[in-house]
Design an enzyme around this catalytic site. Structure first.
Site, PDB file in Angstrom:
ATOM      1  N   HIS A  51      -1.767   6.646   5.137  1.00 27.11           N
ATOM      2  CA  HIS A  51      -0.658   5.689   5.167  1.00 27.11           C
ATOM      3  C   HIS A  51       0.601   6.173   4.456  1.00 27.11           C
ATOM      4  O   HIS A  51       1.315   5.394   3.823  1.00 27.11           O
ATOM      5  CB  HIS A  51      -1.106   4.337   4.596  1.00 27.11           C
ATOM      6  N   CYS A  89       0.774  -1.242   0.000  1.00 27.30           N
ATOM      7  CA  CYS A  89       0.000   0.000   0.000  1.00 27.30           C
ATOM      8  C   CYS A  89       0.808   1.297   0.000  1.00 27.30           C
ATOM      9  O   CYS A  89       0.635   2.137  -0.885  1.00 27.30           O
ATOM     10  CB  CYS A  89      -0.982  -0.002   1.161  1.00 27.30           C
TER      11      CYS A  89
END
Length: 521
Positions: free
Chosen positions: A163, A108
């Site tokens: 993130h 990710c």
């Protein structure tokens, strides 16, 4: 034109008069040819301004919605043949351009760093997911996608998973170009409790929120609210980054009931989470339609990496974890790190068929993902078979919106003309790194350099499932791609010491044992 006809009519003259008349005719013909050329250029220019899909007028710029799923596999969407029901994504795909060869990094944070910067994740030093304990973020020297939109007068909204660094304010969404941020900053949270690694991770613009609700529903509602309450005098950029269907496996009972026929509980949960996300996307699409802006809105949907499943794990460790899983059943393992490994190694249920492997792997199942670009009335429905990567998203969206990259040296390329016209364009090699090695995609070829020292070559056009290694048949090509990997730009990896990850893992969901992550300074 009358002058030309007169000269031609009187062309039967003699001597010096004939010579002079000939020169007059040439001059007049040349003058009219220039006039016709200018008219043709003007008409072409008018076509490019009024009819070309690449817009130039500020007041004609589209709204842009970038939707990112988390750990969605190639075969987790209906338009790729999945048994999971995704009617709204299927509609988006049928009405838009399906990207048949869309590539991302195998996890990710690396993919998201490429989406936001247009730079190779490896050149940024982002080669693995950021831990909650990571003090750094994506280097500030790189301009983020929403900052380009801000400079062009757009409203910039983000809803969902960040993130990309959060432990210092300068790394957070509101400091990287977003006027508004709602969601979470760590890698994965409980869908109901909104906790990561012992800390509540749910906020709006830096303020901790203690809200009841399923994250997919909360993100849906915030996105709709932003669309409906926006400043209608200006276009908007919305980055909608769902945490679904990332672990933990949690879904409303009504969605689970739709998949009661599936024998695997993990797959039931995964399917239900995908269906919930699809329904949320459908609600957002309906809001766009209700606002009367469908033809003014470009939507790009993609997954950040392939679906998580046990395929990436080394066989020896997997056997040990399977034994512990059977021994303990529904009980948690004695050490939190063991439980974290068990859940991630055994209970991911993404389906990447017919592609090989999945999340964290450099094989196709980890890096080739579902993706669609839709802009009704501008992009005709199509399947685009050219290679497009996460690196290309930033320059392509800027191009489609008529926004200059301001001389930024981007690693990605502008694919807008290719998507709009269905035309091929030269694509740069795409370099990826995962737990099992590194790879270079140079379509139709792909070189894989495994952590075991192996060097493999695949022809992706003939062998998309990567079953036939042809490295011995093409030694010169292997050498070229090995050299390309060796010479690719790299930065020092932004990693933490392994012991910090072992002693305090980023567990998804669970009890709070520390202050909310929003309050970390």
């Amino acid at each position: 034109m009358t002058d030309l006809f007169r000269l031609l009519k009187n062309r039967t003259v003699s001597g010096a008069d004939r010579s002079t008349a000939g020169m007059d005719i040439k001059c007049v013909v040349s003058a009219y040819a220039n006039i016709f050329a200018c008219l043709a250029i003007a008409l072409i220019g008018l076509y490019l301004v009024l009819l070309s899909p690449k817009l130039s007028a500020d007041n004609s710029r589209p709204n842009v919605i970038l939707i990112v799923a988390d750990d969605l596999g190639w075969n987790d969407v209906g338009f790729n043949g999945s048994d999971i029901r995704t009617p709204h994504l299927d509609q988006l795909a049928n009405d838009g351009v399906q990207l048949e060869r869309f590539y991302v990094q195998p996890s990710c944070s690396p993919t998201r760093s490429e989406l936001m910067t247009g730079q190779s994740a490896i050149s940024l030093g982002v080669i693995s997911p950021f831990s909650k304990q990571q003090p750094a973020g994506v280097p500030e020297s790189h301009r983020f996608l929403p900052q380009f939109f801000q400079s062009a007068g757009y409203q910039t909204f983000m809803v969902g998973k960040w993130h990309l660094g959060f432990r210092a304010p300068r790394f957070r969404p509101n400091a990287r170009g977003f006027d508004h941020f709602y969601g979470h900053v760590t890698g994965g949270i409980g869908y109901w409790d909104h906790v990561n690694g012992g800390g509540l991770d749910w906020q709006r613009n830096g303020k901790t929120l203690r809200e009841q609700g399923y994250t997919t529903h909360l993100m849906r509602d915030e996105a709709v609210r932003l669309i409906e309450k926006r400043d209608k005098a200006r276009p908007f950029f919305l980055y909608l980054a769902f945490n679904a269907p990332h672990l933990p496996g949690e879904a409303p009972e009504a969605s689970l009931a739709q998949y009661s026929a599936l024998s695997n509980r993990d797959r039931q949960l995964h399917a239900a989470m995908v269906t919930e996300m699809d329904a949320a996307i459908g609600t957002v699409m309906q809001s766009v339609s209700d606002q009367g802006i469908s033809k003014d809105t470009l939507i790009w949907f993609l997954s950040d990496n392939g679906g998580l499943n046990p395929s990436f794990a080394p066989e020896g460790i997997k056997r040990v974890m399977a034994y512990l899983d059977e021994l303990y059943g529904d009980e948690e393992l004695p050490l939190q790190i063991l439980e974290f490994v068990r859940v991630n190694m055994l209970h991911g249920a993404g389906d990447n068929a017919p592609l090989r492997a999945g999340k964290q792997s450099v094989y196709e199942g980890g890096i080739r993902v579902p993706a669609v670009v839709s802009w009704p009335g501008t992009l005709p429905p199509a399947r685009y078979n050219g290679v497009v990567s996460a690196l290309d998203v930033l320059p392509t969206l800027l191009s489609a919106s008529g926004i200059s990259a301001d001389g930024s040296d981007l690693a990605g390329g502008d694919r807008w003309y290719s998507l709009a016209e269905g035309a091929d364009s030269r694509v740069s090699d795409y370099h990826v790194i995962g737990l099992d090695g590194e790879a270079m995609v140079s379509f139709p070829w792909k070189l894989v350099m495994g952590t075991d020292g192996s060097t493999q070559l695949y022809n992706l056009e003939a062998d998309p499932s990567e079953t036939l290694d042809v490295a011995t048949l093409h030694p010169a090509r292997v050498d070229r791609l090995v050299a390309a990997i060796d010479s690719a730009p790299r930065a020092e990896p932004i990693n933490l010491a392994l012991w910090t990850l072992i002693t305090d893992p980023d567990f998804f969901g669970g009890e709070e044992d520390r202050p909310p992550w929003t309050e970390i300074e």
